[in-house]
Design a protein around this motif. Sequence first.
Motif, PDB file in Angstrom:
ATOM      1  N   TYR A 187     -24.533 -28.555  31.904  1.00 31.43           N
ATOM      2  CA  TYR A 187     -25.867 -27.520  32.145  1.00 31.43           C
ATOM      3  C   TYR A 187     -26.741 -27.925  33.299  1.00 31.43           C
ATOM      4  CZ  TYR A 187     -24.678 -25.796  27.328  1.00 31.43           C
ATOM      5  OH  TYR A 187     -23.948 -25.345  26.203  1.00 31.43           O
ATOM      6  N   ALA A 188     -26.095 -28.875  34.162  1.00 34.10           N
ATOM      7  CA  ALA A 188     -27.080 -29.350  35.094  1.00 34.10           C
ATOM      8  C   ALA A 188     -27.626 -28.057  36.328  1.00 34.10           C
ATOM      9  CB  ALA A 188     -26.463 -30.358  35.860  1.00 34.10           C
ATOM     10  N   ARG A 189     -26.503 -27.031  36.327  1.00 33.14           N
ATOM     11  CA  ARG A 189     -26.915 -26.027  37.249  1.00 33.14           C
ATOM     12  C   ARG A 189     -27.558 -24.854  36.636  1.00 33.14           C
ATOM     13  NH1 ARG A 189     -21.518 -26.193  35.554  1.00 33.14           N
ATOM     14  NH2 ARG A 189     -20.628 -24.407  34.876  1.00 33.14           N
ATOM     15  N   PHE A 190     -28.030 -24.992  35.237  1.00 38.27           N
ATOM     16  CA  PHE A 190     -28.435 -23.678  34.662  1.00 38.27           C
ATOM     17  C   PHE A 190     -30.079 -24.005  34.268  1.00 38.27           C
ATOM     18  CE2 PHE A 190     -24.024 -23.745  33.217  1.00 38.27           C
ATOM     19  CZ  PHE A 190     -23.754 -22.440  33.633  1.00 38.27           C
ATOM     20  N   HIS A 191     -30.739 -22.830  34.635  1.00 34.30           N
ATOM     21  CA  HIS A 191     -31.950 -23.001  33.876  1.00 34.30           C
ATOM     22  C   HIS A 191     -32.105 -23.059  32.412  1.00 34.30           C
ATOM     23  CE1 HIS A 191     -33.813 -21.469  37.721  1.00 34.30           C
ATOM     24  NE2 HIS A 191     -32.903 -20.734  37.966  1.00 34.30           N
ATOM     25  N   ASP A 192     -33.187 -23.556  31.981  1.00 35.52           N
ATOM     26  CA  ASP A 192     -33.088 -23.554  30.420  1.00 35.52           C
ATOM     27  C   ASP A 192     -32.919 -22.331  29.927  1.00 35.52           C
ATOM     28  OD1 ASP A 192     -33.634 -26.372  30.527  1.00 35.52           O
ATOM     29  OD2 ASP A 192     -35.821 -26.025  30.137  1.00 35.52           O
ATOM     30  N   ASP A 193     -33.688 -21.126  30.292  1.00 33.14           N
ATOM     31  CA  ASP A 193     -33.437 -19.983  29.645  1.00 33.14           C
ATOM     32  C   ASP A 193     -31.863 -19.339  29.705  1.00 33.14           C
ATOM     33  OD1 ASP A 193     -33.347 -19.061  32.276  1.00 33.14           O
ATOM     34  OD2 ASP A 193     -34.999 -17.677  31.951  1.00 33.14           O
ATOM     35  N   GLN A 194     -31.133 -19.925  30.703  1.00 33.35           N
ATOM     36  CA  GLN A 194     -29.854 -19.576  30.600  1.00 33.35           C
ATOM     37  C   GLN A 194     -28.772 -20.159  29.492  1.00 33.35           C
ATOM     38  OE1 GLN A 194     -29.656 -20.520  35.215  1.00 33.35           O
ATOM     39  NE2 GLN A 194     -27.830 -19.187  35.026  1.00 33.35           N
ATOM     40  N   LEU A 195     -29.399 -20.978  28.879  1.00 31.67           N
ATOM     41  CA  LEU A 195     -28.627 -21.619  27.816  1.00 31.67           C
ATOM     42  C   LEU A 195     -29.042 -20.871  26.349  1.00 31.67           C
ATOM     43  CD1 LEU A 195     -29.703 -25.377  28.330  1.00 31.67           C
ATOM     44  CD2 LEU A 195     -27.942 -24.000  29.390  1.00 31.67           C
ATOM     45  N   THR A 196     -29.944 -19.728  26.538  1.00 36.09           N
ATOM     46  CA  THR A 196     -30.074 -18.876  25.006  1.00 36.09           C
ATOM     47  C   THR A 196     -30.309 -17.316  25.579  1.00 36.09           C
ATOM     48  OG1 THR A 196     -32.321 -19.218  25.556  1.00 36.09           O
ATOM     49  CG2 THR A 196     -31.514 -20.977  24.196  1.00 36.09           C
ATOM     50  N   ASP A 197     -30.534 -17.213  26.947  1.00 40.69           N
ATOM     51  CA  ASP A 197     -30.838 -15.781  27.066  1.00 40.69           C
ATOM     52  C   ASP A 197     -29.603 -15.080  27.634  1.00 40.69           C
ATOM     53  OD1 ASP A 197     -33.159 -16.642  26.430  1.00 40.69           O
ATOM     54  OD2 ASP A 197     -34.251 -16.320  28.186  1.00 40.69           O
ATOM     55  N   HIS A 198     -29.840 -13.700  27.753  1.00 40.12           N
ATOM     56  CA  HIS A 198     -28.850 -12.785  28.287  1.00 40.12           C
ATOM     57  C   HIS A 198     -28.982 -12.451  29.819  1.00 40.12           C
ATOM     58  CE1 HIS A 198     -27.381 -12.206  24.030  1.00 40.12           C
ATOM     59  NE2 HIS A 198     -28.680 -12.331  23.625  1.00 40.12           N
ATOM     60  N   TYR A 199     -28.082 -12.971  30.706  1.00 37.32           N
ATOM     61  CA  TYR A 199     -28.074 -12.569  32.073  1.00 37.32           C
ATOM     62  C   TYR A 199     -26.820 -11.483  32.296  1.00 37.32           C
ATOM     63  CZ  TYR A 199     -31.245 -16.249  33.731  1.00 37.32           C
ATOM     64  OH  TYR A 199     -32.315 -17.098  33.741  1.00 37.32           O
ATOM     65  N   HIS A 200     -27.327 -10.425  32.378  1.00 34.65           N
ATOM     66  CA  HIS A 200     -26.543  -9.134  32.600  1.00 34.65           C
ATOM     67  C   HIS A 200     -26.487  -8.720  33.864  1.00 34.65           C
ATOM     68  CE1 HIS A 200     -24.104  -5.906  30.811  1.00 34.65           C
ATOM     69  NE2 HIS A 200     -25.006  -5.033  31.440  1.00 34.65           N
ATOM     70  N   TYR A 201     -25.407  -8.485  34.417  1.00 33.87           N
ATOM     71  CA  TYR A 201     -25.076  -7.900  35.699  1.00 33.87           C
ATOM     72  C   TYR A 201     -24.047  -6.699  35.740  1.00 33.87           C
ATOM     73  CZ  TYR A 201     -26.839 -12.391  37.375  1.00 33.87           C
ATOM     74  OH  TYR A 201     -27.533 -13.474  37.596  1.00 33.87           O
ATOM     75  N   THR A 202     -24.529  -5.527  36.062  1.00 31.92           N
ATOM     76  CA  THR A 202     -23.774  -4.353  36.638  1.00 31.92           C
ATOM     77  C   THR A 202     -23.283  -4.558  37.982  1.00 31.92           C
ATOM     78  OG1 THR A 202     -25.629  -3.229  36.762  1.00 31.92           O
ATOM     79  CG2 THR A 202     -24.397  -2.884  34.736  1.00 31.92           C
ATOM     80  N   VAL A 203     -21.857  -4.468  38.213  1.00 33.75           N
ATOM     81  CA  VAL A 203     -21.292  -4.555  39.700  1.00 33.75           C
ATOM     82  C   VAL A 203     -20.741  -3.091  39.991  1.00 33.75           C
ATOM     83  CG1 VAL A 203     -19.917  -5.838  41.203  1.00 33.75           C
ATOM     84  CG2 VAL A 203     -20.717  -7.083  39.414  1.00 33.75           C
ATOM     85  N   PHE A 204     -21.434  -2.573  40.969  1.00 31.58           N
ATOM     86  CA  PHE A 204     -20.921  -1.350  41.497  1.00 31.58           C
ATOM     87  C   PHE A 204     -19.233  -1.548  42.040  1.00 31.58           C
ATOM     88  CE2 PHE A 204     -20.317   2.274  44.290  1.00 31.58           C
ATOM     89  CZ  PHE A 204     -20.767   3.254  43.578  1.00 31.58           C
ATOM     90  N   PRO A 205     -18.667  -0.452  41.698  1.00 29.60           N
ATOM     91  CA  PRO A 205     -18.971   0.684  40.926  1.00 29.60           C
ATOM     92  C   PRO A 205     -18.896   0.939  39.475  1.00 29.60           C
ATOM     93  CG  PRO A 205     -16.660   0.995  41.795  1.00 29.60           C
ATOM     94  CD  PRO A 205     -17.263  -0.325  42.200  1.00 29.60           C
ATOM     95  N   ASN A 206     -17.986  -0.390  38.923  1.00 33.34           N
ATOM     96  CA  ASN A 206     -17.704   0.055  37.421  1.00 33.34           C
ATOM     97  C   ASN A 206     -17.593  -1.330  36.550  1.00 33.34           C
ATOM     98  OD1 ASN A 206     -15.359  -1.031  38.821  1.00 33.34           O
ATOM     99  ND2 ASN A 206     -13.806   0.016  37.438  1.00 33.34           N
ATOM    100  N   ILE A 207     -18.322  -2.469  36.910  1.00 34.93           N
ATOM    101  CA  ILE A 207     -17.873  -3.502  36.382  1.00 34.93           C
ATOM    102  C   ILE A 207     -19.291  -4.117  35.598  1.00 34.93           C
ATOM    103  CG2 ILE A 207     -17.442  -6.259  36.474  1.00 34.93           C
ATOM    104  CD1 ILE A 207     -15.133  -4.225  36.920  1.00 34.93           C
ATOM    105  N   SER A 208     -19.485  -4.843  34.214  1.00 34.25           N
ATOM    106  CA  SER A 208     -20.462  -5.283  33.817  1.00 34.25           C
ATOM    107  C   SER A 208     -20.279  -6.668  33.290  1.00 34.25           C
ATOM    108  CB  SER A 208     -20.965  -4.549  32.432  1.00 34.25           C
ATOM    109  OG  SER A 208     -21.500  -3.277  32.824  1.00 34.25           O
ATOM    110  N   PHE A 209     -20.992  -7.587  33.500  1.00 32.12           N
ATOM    111  CA  PHE A 209     -20.957  -9.109  33.191  1.00 32.12           C
ATOM    112  C   PHE A 209     -22.085  -9.379  32.050  1.00 32.12           C
ATOM    113  CE2 PHE A 209     -18.751  -9.325  37.386  1.00 32.12           C
ATOM    114  CZ  PHE A 209     -17.596 -10.077  37.015  1.00 32.12           C
TER     115      PHE A 209
END
Length: 443
Positions: free
Chosen positions: A307-329
């Motif tokens: 977990y060294a490369r993550f912020h604390d909140d990345q261990l619990t929270d939802h990091y949501h990305y929409t990539v144009f045109p049609n992808i969601s992570f």
Amino acid sequence: MATILEPPTQRIDRTKLPEPALSTGPISGERYWSHDFMQREWDGIWTKAWLIGGLAEQVPNPGDYFTYDIGRESILVTRGEDQRIRAFYNVCPHRGKRLVEDEQGHAKRIACAYHGWRFKPDGELTFVPCAEDFSGGNPCGQVNLAEVRCEVFAGFVWVNLDPDCIPLADHLGPIASQIECYEMEKMRRTHWVTLDGDFNWKCVQDNFNESYHLPYVHPGTVYVMEQNYKDCQFDLYAPHGHARMFMPGSRPSKSLKGQTDAVIEALGRELRYWGLDPEDFRSDPMAIRPVLQQQKRKCGAEKGYDYARFHDDQLTDHYHYTVFPNISFSLKPDGCIWLRADPHPTDPERCVFDMWYFTWFPDGETDYYSYAMSEAVDLTKPVEHLRGKVGELSCGPAIDQDVAIWSSQQKGLRSRGYKGGHLAGQESRVRFFHDTIDRWLER
């Protein structure tokens, strides 16, 4: 083929981005059912944008291949003897026969079933029957498969039908390093579901560009994540067209009063996995999030996580990305819900909707409980590709609730009573998405 970026050397920059100027007019329902608008999208977006065709792990050895259908086109992705991954139009240049019908497979030579022309995985034509009968000489050395731009990033094979397109790194822009942080190439696809959707592809991307619907479509999320937009962060990446959202998780929404039993039940399994007693939080469920973050930080290495490369909140929270045109992570260190909506070849009121779930298996582990999918997953079992219509297959408990909305929404978008909508401020990502569509169509 190119592989972009090196492993990230610093954590994600979470600075709130300035808001770009957005349009204010109606988003016409015609965009979701017009054949003319569908054709404009094909010409201006689908033949110009970087798209995810599949995974590099689908072609681990020379001669391996898979196909990806986008609209009327079929793309053939291969790994050559030189270990390079390439993409081609899946068509024989002789008389137009589609070369490969299988979704994936292996062949030292790709042979056309019509007249026997054979090609190497790198696209080179190596054999033609009756080569002496061609007035221009043997086609070998003169004719090859038509290549498609192709790059590999984060374990995905990306393709672009425009031979003059910008590099993938330029298309992704600042979000590339943020996705790279999760090292998805080390995750494994453990769920693979494709639905024949009876709705336009933009219904999908609209949906994952806002969380306004959470209390009503996903009522159970009140026990495990924050629903109020005021406690979330939304960012718009102009001019790239991508967006992100940070949403606190591993705690109930601040609006929840009481119902501690439901919170403990929803989060209990994960707490116990990390050596915490759910009953310790009965008097203060809001304390779960910071305590769980620190426990993961403390015990992560012994459970096989870095977990060294993550912020604390990345261990619990939802990091949501929409990539144009049609992808969601929807990303977490232990897994990712990946979503794609491709246009139907001929019908603007249908699409091809894909849900892939990726699991990070701790070192030495072959099974893991996926909290997002609410089931155990097994690394030793090859993932089965499930195909069906809406209602026939499950995409997991949360995504099923989204899918149940879109068919009805598609019908409403055709109504004369729909005048283009009234968007809330927290739906700015929807507005930004449609502004980006318009900008691409006007180029």
